[in-house]
Motif scaffolding. Structure first.
Motif, PDB file in Angstrom:
ATOM      1  N   ALA A 131       0.169  -4.962   6.865  1.00 37.90           N
ATOM      2  CA  ALA A 131      -1.149  -4.437   6.113  1.00 37.90           C
ATOM      3  C   ALA A 131      -2.138  -5.686   5.549  1.00 37.90           C
ATOM      4  O   ALA A 131      -2.683  -6.428   6.574  1.00 37.90           O
ATOM      5  CB  ALA A 131      -0.922  -3.714   4.955  1.00 37.90           C
ATOM      6  N   GLY A 154      -5.162  -1.929  -4.443  1.00 37.39           N
ATOM      7  CA  GLY A 154      -4.320  -2.183  -3.450  1.00 37.39           C
ATOM      8  C   GLY A 154      -5.276  -3.202  -2.332  1.00 37.39           C
ATOM      9  O   GLY A 154      -6.608  -3.404  -2.786  1.00 37.39           O
ATOM     10  N   GLN A 181      -6.062  -7.600  -5.680  1.00 37.68           N
ATOM     11  CA  GLN A 181      -5.386  -6.235  -6.321  1.00 37.68           C
ATOM     12  C   GLN A 181      -6.071  -5.980  -7.522  1.00 37.68           C
ATOM     13  O   GLN A 181      -5.434  -5.440  -8.333  1.00 37.68           O
ATOM     14  CB  GLN A 181      -3.945  -6.440  -6.115  1.00 37.68           C
ATOM     15  N   VAL A 228      -6.593  -3.343   1.431  1.00 40.61           N
ATOM     16  CA  VAL A 228      -6.535  -2.399   2.696  1.00 40.61           C
ATOM     17  C   VAL A 228      -7.256  -3.608   3.716  1.00 40.61           C
ATOM     18  O   VAL A 228      -8.150  -4.294   3.571  1.00 40.61           O
ATOM     19  CB  VAL A 228      -7.248  -1.197   2.391  1.00 40.61           C
ATOM     20  N   THR A 249      -7.900   2.661   4.880  1.00 40.21           N
ATOM     21  CA  THR A 249      -7.515   3.425   3.661  1.00 40.21           C
ATOM     22  C   THR A 249      -6.524   4.546   3.947  1.00 40.21           C
ATOM     23  O   THR A 249      -6.349   5.272   3.025  1.00 40.21           O
ATOM     24  CB  THR A 249      -8.614   4.057   3.066  1.00 40.21           C
ATOM     25  N   ARG A 305       1.007   2.286  -3.483  1.00 37.33           N
ATOM     26  CA  ARG A 305      -0.202   2.191  -4.170  1.00 37.33           C
ATOM     27  C   ARG A 305      -1.419   3.383  -3.636  1.00 37.33           C
ATOM     28  O   ARG A 305      -2.400   3.264  -4.121  1.00 37.33           O
ATOM     29  CB  ARG A 305      -0.974   0.681  -3.978  1.00 37.33           C
ATOM     30  N   ASN A 306      -0.905   4.158  -2.851  1.00 40.49           N
ATOM     31  CA  ASN A 306      -1.930   4.828  -2.397  1.00 40.49           C
ATOM     32  C   ASN A 306      -2.054   6.454  -2.935  1.00 40.49           C
ATOM     33  O   ASN A 306      -0.950   6.706  -3.841  1.00 40.49           O
ATOM     34  CB  ASN A 306      -1.874   5.139  -0.753  1.00 40.49           C
ATOM     35  N   ASN A 357       0.645  -1.267  -0.042  1.00 38.60           N
ATOM     36  CA  ASN A 357       0.086  -0.082  -0.152  1.00 38.60           C
ATOM     37  C   ASN A 357       0.723   1.203  -0.109  1.00 38.60           C
ATOM     38  O   ASN A 357       0.496   2.184  -0.515  1.00 38.60           O
ATOM     39  CB  ASN A 357      -1.026  -0.131   1.027  1.00 38.60           C
TER      40      ASN A 357
END
Lengths: 954, 417, 90, 176
Positions: free
Chosen positions: B239, B339, B307, B341, B367, B75-76, B72
């Motif tokens: 995560a 991603g 994903q 979460v 998130t 990917r955020n 993540n």
């Protein structure tokens, strides 16, 4: 040849001229041209500037892989689109295109000074500097970097175009209408199932469009498909992604290829396609070669030059050199020669080349240089010659030329395969990944499956060169200015995964998403690391295949159709009265009804006074309603709500409090028992759907033995609240068959009868503390009944009131609003609603959670009333409460104000608050620190008016 | 570690940058460590860095099943803010924001923390009440957050449509000026490089396959794809994969993993100066330094480790974006990604000790984990070093799910009426 | 958008007609008051969250309205089977 | 410089059309105001006896305006003024929802295309006479294929304005 336009050939319509402008200069081309082919025909080689160094760049490819030639197309106010690829822009009359990322002009770009200092800006340079002084990053460096970055300019006003969308279903979806795709579509169509064939280009044909020998066949096949009712052909349509279970999303461009005058209807259309089988026939994209000078305008893919010549009738140069490591380069050179393009030489790093190719080149009098590599290209804004060297390091020759074509082999387009989580396998012959296994009903055909004959060749794209890698200026990702040496630097700095290399160098992260750079980058990293490509990995392909407009993706959900706005049947009446609205969940509700120049406070004060002194009428139709029917109805409600329901007599109402299983209040409402097996439930406006779903959940999955059913009746009933001491007098003349006397119809009861001649469920309930009725009538009669009540009410001085007055009136009585005085962390006891919890009930939803240690611990926040020391001061809702106003920040906050109003009835402000241990603080003075002052208030019981409830009876 | 500076950059330019060493050397696992962090995201790498830097434990390994920063962290949508309602949350996130400030200098790595402001839009009366509650609580907690009128919102973010005729008119906004963005990859790389320089081993492509516990139940070490590593202090910062690692230690966790999507547009010249969030319309956006509009989409409704999210989530996200920023319909979506979460029942993290001695956890950030990166790393390190949580993360224990002391920010914004 | 086979409608229907209902086969106790705090916590909050086969509930909210169970692979999102509420775990 | 033009028509200004709207190959109109009932029962036979009507046997089937929506759920669209007995005390639920919904009718060769603009079902595969609950984009509807080219769409009253306008917006792009 006039200019660079070949004397004949191509699929353009030479009888139809198209006028357009590029950077303000008048230009022309033919119908059927792309913007790129029309400009090339005029000898334009310079199309754009690169992202980082602002290097001059020309055309690389003839399709969506193009990284360099990005333009902005302006179709009038609000219709400017940046970053379009010139080869994919269909030419139409009046096209206005401008180049991007240059200052002030394309030819003279001052920011190209970056190029001079490019040695200071290697991959990852920004991580290494701009840190001193600390504040300078945001104030100085970042703003400069942001201004230099970016490509075109964003639109700056509302887009007047609209967008279309549809779902579609077929047995076979074929993506890509080249020869393999067309063959697959014909085969699928023969079986009788529905077929959709889509292709991103202006016309179907794919690679066949650049091969005149196939045009006759292509014409026949196209006609055959077009004649079949069960086949849908969608050109100008890009499959942007493959999603679960063969759900393929595609965007069709409907008007951008037309002149502004011709364009009609939606600009683009989103196709959401569910297919039984998906056949991917997406072809392959040629790879560039990586050598010094490979980004000079005029250096391009051999396949692109072939397309420009054979499809558009344009020569990309007058003296063309081909640099090949692959047979396809020779084939393209020969085809170009045949089309009238002067091929000066073919250079091939290989020594061992198929004899028939060499023979054919000789026959065409093309000089051949086997074993050689281009090591330099002369010229900056156009090619002025090329240097070749034996094996890149040996004997040197200079070639006179104005274009260099690159044939570095082919990369199958496996993007959608990869979206579908299909696995890939490395193929040495292709020097690329090919589709392997998938769990979808999905297959690849033609070039993207590796089933196409482009001949043979070398896999690696980096040509040998006299300079070491770290001094080379050979480009891998043209748009992002990633050089081979940047990849070397990334590896040197410890980045070994291809994902790291990609992110550190930005290779493959430009708007072409690495269509021409990924494989070369991977091969170079593999070479530097001395590890096989398969150990370094492939970056994942993600939708979309090519960039797609937000408009196409949002489809109909634009402007007025973005989301439904729910209105009650009485809404029109309120609008005519000048109501001011507020949005509550999906509804709009009248908030207050100003008269003359009244502001909200004045209107609400008048509405409140009128309800308390005479009568008010309120549209409560948005309240959720559920009909609960069946022999076990009372048992079911008894399990759902906190309080007992089984003993409720038909004809009576009860306040119901609903908890989540976590023990916190999630909804409330007054409900009525109409018959032993029939209840009329009400919920909050926002909670209607949630409550119904929750009840269905328990009913279906926990207590499926109960004979009871739930039906949403929210929209069946319009609800008109008539509240105030004169309420009975207002409805009396209109009601038939119901004895309205207090004895026959006490508070908290319900009767069925008629009002204004239509069926009603008449509730005697009050959310104001006054004598009150809620008139439920079938929705289509709601407006009529409202007007009749209003007409009666006016005789008694009635006011229509909105949600704001409703809030004030209930606060004066200390009634809570779920979601305002509770917030998802409040138990019945916290809210002062312990009385609504059935002490003797063995179970109800949420009961067990109320016994958890923290829920029974002392000091929880409890709902109390607050009276400010200054009675005219209205606290701000959300303001925080402290016991000691003189403590330093961070302060210990003991609660907050949940509701706060000026009460016209009481002539002072009132407030409700959640305060830690609040009920033990009665009479205490607490403090509300505001930015400019601290307000003091006394804790009181949250009941400000008519505590004994005498007004309920009018 | 060769220092990063403009001076050294210019110096290196004259020798084609051949003098830059590896950011972090690739290490083979040793037989034992004093502490192991499972998961080389920003949080895990941060924990390793602070263990070495602040708490004197340098014999540390970070073990990662893939490549560092590949979860993540990479990917955020890189939003940083701390204007949370509850004291517990405000203190937790503000601890992070304080560390963000100066992190580039601390790590000698420009992570590009850009305090461009985070503006949260209020679209109805309930939003206004809720945001005001946040603003007042933040002020008394020493966290900056201020109310803007619609016109002030528009001045702060010109692409915003504040016409009262829109479906969800803007009634105002809450602005945290210290909020902003940072470059996500750089955060992971900066921590990895700095931790590595302090002696931390960073071991990539090495999945944990088991957690070994002794007779007393305490952690003894971890089994990995590359062999057993003895260690009595293991911090899990994995995560979306936390449930799986915890199962190896015999623990069931109150976690579920959902797909979350995000997307970017093609880059354009600066047009969008800040971060805007609208919970009511479901739109979150900023513009990266590169020029891409960076847009957060929603989670899918079902749990998944694929994903990969559904397209209708993207449809709704872009419809929402274009509703409040109608100038962008002709902008083009360049890339979407997904991603995983990990979400707890109260959507707040779990950061502290576990019932297994020597096993520590940092998970459940849902998130919103990126903004907490330095704080989460520091607090996990503190907890591991002291075998006790810091007072900031003490409320984020596992017990709260049993005793009912939830920290539910989302519930606090609940809508009913 | 997933395509989900509804065991009541006996048809595969698009995901937007359905609402996910969390992990399946977590029955509410007949008498919650007999549960300890630990047991109640487990019922409320502890979820298996597996990578692979996942038993889960869906409601065909905008179709037949029924809750049912499914087995789905959380890595591929492929449904192995769906079955009616009340049927034994598959 | 950003200058955002005002939206031409806002969501609040959308109107529910009164009369038929004709496009190429499709006409949108209102269905008459019928009686509507939500009917539920554990045993369909008991329900059938209560209301004195035959009930369709399978989900998606429709008999004389009574649609089987779910295993224990039927939705009846009956002539205006029809009153069904409530079956009090029996294990059935008979609830009058006549006013809850409005009926819209799309008719013509392009009607299916208008409906497919926002309905994700494979409508072409839906047999004449069948009906089902589904969605049009985010709005729940009941679709009843009354004949080859006539589609009856039931929608909750407050969503009808949006749906009507969404249908009208889809008409120019529809094809027969």
């Amino acid at each position: 040849m006039s200019g660079f336009r070949l004397a004949d050939g191509g699929r353009i319509d030479r009888r139809t001229k198209r006028n357009f402008t590029f950077d303000g200069k008048a230009q022309w081309g033919y119908a059927g041209d792309s913007l790129a082919s029309a400009l090339l025909a005029q000898g334009q080689m310079l199309f754009g500037r690169s992202f980082k160094y602002h290097r001059p760049r020309g055309i690389l490819g003839a399709g969506v892989e193009e990284p360099n030639a990005l333009v902005t197309v302006d179709r009038g106010p609000g219709r400017r689109t940046p970053n379009l690829r010139a080869p994919s822009v269909a030419l139409h009359d009046g096209l206005v295109a401008t180049s991007q990322n240059r200052f002030p002009t394309l030819k003279t770009d001052l920011i190209a000074v970056n190029n001079v200092f490019s040695a200071f800006f290697p991959a990852g340079f920004y991580n290494k500097t701009f840190m001193w002084p600390r504040a300078a990053w945001e104030k100085v460096y970042e703003p400069i970097i942001r201004r230099l970055a970016g490509l075109g300019d964003s639109p700056t006003t509302r887009d007047p175009d609209h967008y279309d969308a549809t779902y579609a279903h077929c047995e076979t979806l074929v993506v890509g209408a080249g020869p393999a795709g067309i063959a697959a579509a014909l085969e699928a169509a023969a079986s009788g199932g529905r077929v959709i064939l889509i292709d991103e280009q202006e016309e179907i044909g794919g690679g066949a469009l650049s091969d005149p020998a196939q045009w006759a066949w292509l014409g026949e096949a196209t006609a055959k498909l077009a004649a079949m009712d069960h086949v849908t052909i969608l050109p100008r349509t890009t499959a942007i992604g493959h999603y679960h279970q063969n759900f393929v999303v595609a965007a069709e461009r409907l008007t951008d290829h037309l002149s502004v005058d011709e364009a009609e209807g939606a600009r683009e259309k989103l196709w959401r396609i569910r297919a039984g089988e998906v056949v991917l026939a997406m072809g392959a994209i040629e790879r560039p070669l990586v050598f010094e000078g490979n980004d000079v305008p005029g250096v391009m893919l051999a396949s692109a030059a072939r397309t420009f010549a054979l499809r558009y009738g344009v020569a990309v140069g007058r003296k063309v050199v081909v640099m090949a490591v692959h047979d396809s380069g020779w084939r393209d050179a020969l085809a170009l020669h045949k089309a009238g393009v002067n091929i000066a030489a073919i250079v091939d790093l290989r020594r061992d080349i198929a004899p028939e190719l060499v023979e054919a080149a000789r026959e065409a009098r093309i000089a051949c240089h086997p074993g050689y590599a281009v090591t330099a290209v002369a010229g900056s804004q156009a090619v002025k010659g090329a240097t070749i060297a034996l094996a890149g390091v040996g004997k040197v020759q200079k070639l006179d030329c104005d274009a260099v074509l690159m044939a570095g082999g082919w990369t199958p387009t496996v993007h959608l395969w990869s979206h579908a989580k299909g696995s890939l396998r490395w193929d040495d012959n292709w020097g690329a990944f090919l589709p392997d296994k998938t769990h979808e009903n999905l297959r690849c055909v033609g070039a993207c499956a590796g089933a196409w004959d482009f001949g043979k060749g070398l896999a690696g794209g980096l040509l040998p060169a006299p300079k070491p890698l770290h001094e080379s200026k050979a480009f891998v990702d043209f748009q992002n200015d990633v050089k081979a040496r940047d990849i070397g630097l990334a590896v040197q700095e410890g980045f070994r995964s291809i994902e790291h290399i990609k992110r550190y160098t930005t290779n493959g992260m430009a708007t072409d998403q690495g269509k021409t750079s990924n494989l070369n980058g991977l091969q170079i990293a593999s070479g530097v690391l001395h590890r096989p490509v398969t150990e370094i990995g492939l970056t994942t392909f993600r939708p979309p295949y090519t960039p797609q407009s937000f408009g196409a993706i949002l489809g109909h959900h634009k402007e007025a159709l973005f989301q439904p706005l729910r209105k009650t049947v009485i809404d029109d009446w309120a609008e005519a009265q000048g109501a001011v609205y507020e949005n509550v969940a999906q509804w709009r509700r009248a908030r207050y009804f100003p008269k003359g120049s009244e502001d909200m406070d004045a209107a609400v004060a008048r509405e409140c006074r009128t309800v308390r002194s005479a009568v008010g009428v309120f549209d409560a139709s948005t309240l959720g309603k559920i009909e609960v029917v069946g022999p076990d109805a009372a048992e079911f409600l008894n399990r759902m709500y906190t309080n007992p329901w089984k003993s409720l007599e038909p004809g009576r109402c009860r306040y119901g409090l609903l908890l989540g299983e976590h023990g916190f209040i999630i909804d409330d409402g007054v409900s009525a028992r109409l018959a032993p097996d029939r209840f009329h439930l009400t919920t909050t406006t926002g909670g209607a759907a949630r409550v119904l779903n929750m009840m269905e959940d328990y009913l279906q999955t926990e207590w499926s033995d109960l004979d009871v059913w739930l039906t949403s009746t929210t929209e069946q009933w319009a609800v008109i609240a008539v509240q105030g001491p004169k309420a009975r007098r207002v409805i009396e003349p209109l009601v038939e068959g119901i004895d309205l006397s207090p004895e026959a119809f006490p508070h908290m009861s319900v009767r069925e009868g008629k009002i204004c001649g239509v069926d009603t469920r008449l509730f005697r309930v009050s959310f104001t503390g006054e004598l009150g009725f809620e008139v439920n009538v079938p929705a289509e009669h709601g407006r009529m009944v409202w007007e009749a009540i209003w007409a009666e009410g006016e005789k008694h001085g009635a006011a229509a009131y909105g949600t704001e007055t409703m809030h004030v009136l209930r606060a004066e009585k200390g009634f809570i609003i779920v979601g305002q005085d509770t917030d998802g962390t409040v138990t019945p006891d916290d809210a002062g609603l312990g009385w609504a919890v059935g002490k003797k009930k063995p179970d109800f939803v949420g009961k067990r959670s109320l016994a958890r240690p923290d829920i029974v611990a002392p000091g929880r926040k409890q709902l109390v009333g607050l009276l400010t020391d200054d009675p005219q001061l209205v606290l701000e809702e959300g303001a925080q409460i402290v016991a000691d106003p003189n403590q330093p920040v961070p302060m210990t906050m003991i609660g907050h104000v949940t509701s706060s109003y000026h009460s016209a009835t009481l002539g002072r402000s009132i407030a409700m608050a959640l305060v830690a241990g609040g009920r033990d603080r009665m009479g205490e003075t607490l403090h509300i620190p505001m930015p400019d002052r601290t307000i003091s208030a006394k804790v009181v019981t949250p009941m400000f008016y008519d505590a004994e409830g005498s007004r309920l009876n009018g | 570690m060769k220092r990063f500076s403009g001076f050294n950059l210019i110096g290196e330019a004259f020798r084609s940058h051949q003098g830059w060493p590896e950011h972090w050397p690739d290490k083979a696992p040793k037989a034992s460590y004093d502490a192991i962090i499972v998961g080389a995201g920003g949080h895990g790498l941060g924990a390793a860095y602070y263990l070495a830097k602040k708490y004197g434990i340098t014999n540390v390994a970070v073990i990662e099943k893939g490549w560092l920063g590949g979860g993540n962290t990479g990917r955020n949508t890189t939003i940083i803010r701390s204007n949370y309602l509850y004291d517990e949350s405000a203190h937790l996130y503000d601890h992070a924001v304080k560390l963000w400030d100066g992190l580039s200098q601390d790590l000698n790595y420009n992570i590009m923390y850009s305090k461009r402001g985070v503006l949260m839009l209020a679209h109805n009366v309930h939003d206004v009440q809720s945001f005001k509650r946040h603003i007042h609580a933040n002020r008394l907690n020493g966290v900056d957050n201020e109310w803007l009128t619609p016109e002030e919102c528009k001045a702060y973010c010109p692409p915003l449509d504040i016409s009262p005729r829109t479906r969800h008119p803007v009634l105002g906004g809450a602005l945290q000026r210290r909020g902003g963005t940072a470059r996500h990859d750089s955060v992971a790389w900066g921590y990895a490089r700095a931790a590595s320089a302090l002696g931390v081993d960073i071991i990539q492509n090495c999945a944990v396959t088991g957690i070994r516990r002794g007779a007393d139940g305490a952690v003894e070490g971890v089994e990995t794809e590359r062999g057993y590593i003895a260690c009595r202090r293991v911090g899990v910062s994995a995560a979306g994969s936390t449930s799986l690692v915890m199962k190896m230690a015999g623990l069931d966790f109150p976690l579920e993993s959902y797909p979350l999507q995000a997307l970017v547009s093609e880059p354009v010249k600066p047009i969008f100066p800040c971060v805007v969030m609208s919970n009511t319309v479901h739109a979150y956006m900023s513009q990266s330094d590169k020029g891409e509009l960076v847009i957060g989409a929603g989670t899918d409704q079902y749990t998944s480790y694929s994903q990969r999210g559904a397209f209708h989530i993207v449809e709704h996200t872009l419809a929402a974006i274009c509703e409040i920023f109608p100038i962008f319909t002709r902008m083009r979506m360049l890339r979407t990604w997904g991603g995983i979460v990990d979400v707890t029942p109260d959507r707040s993290p779990i950061l502290g000790k576990t019932p297994v001695k020597g096993l520590y956890v940092n998970c459940g950030w849902g998130t919103g984990g990126f903004k907490a990166t330095p704080g989460a790393g520091d607090l996990l390190a503190y907890t591991m070093a002291h075998d006790e949580p810091h007072k900031i993360n003490a409320p984020y224990n596992l017990d709260r799910f049993r005793n009912g002391r939830l920290i539910d920010e989302a519930a606090a914004a609940a809508v009913a009426h | 958008m997933l395509l989900i086979h509804c065991p009541y409608c006996e048809e595969a229907r698009p995901e937007v007609e359905f609402v996910y209902g969390g992990e399946a086969h977590i029955a509410r106790p007949v008498d919650p008051s007999t549960y300890s705090d630990e047991q109640w916590e487990e019922f409320l909050y502890i979820r298996s969250n597996p990578r692979g086969r996942h038993h889960e509930r869906w409601r065909h909210t905008h179709g037949c309205g029924r809750f049912f169970n499914a087995v789905r692979d959380t890595v591929t999102d492929v449904f192995e089977t769906t079955y009616k509420a009340g049927e034994a775990r598959k | 410089m950003v200058e955002i033009a005002e939206v031409a028509v806002s969501a609040a200004e959308l109107k529910l059309g009164a009369g038929p709207v004709a496009g190429a190959g499709v006409t949108l109109s209102h269905a008459g105001p019928p009686a509507r009932y939500s009917l539920r029962a554990r045993d369909a036979k008991v329900l059938s006896d209560v209301i004195g009507r035959a009930l369709p046997g399978k989900i998606g089937d429709q008999t004389d305006g009574v649609i089987c929506l779910g295993p224990d759920e039927f939705y009846a669209i009956l002539p205006e003024g029809t009153v069904l007995p409530r079956g009090e005390g029996l294990a059935v639920s008979v609830t009058d929802v006549s006013s809850r919904a409005l009926g819209l009718v799309l008719e013509g060769p392009a009607a299916i295309s208008v409906l497919a603009s926002g309905c994700p079902l494979d409508l072409a595969s839906m047999k004449v006479g069948r009906a089902t609950r589904t969605v049009f984009e985010t709005v729940e509807i009941v679709v009843w294929r009354e004949s080859e080219e006539r589609w009856h769409v039931e929608v909750w009253r407050s969503f009808a304005t949006w749906l009507w306008n969404a249908f009208v917006a889809a008409m120019p792009g529809a094809h027969g």
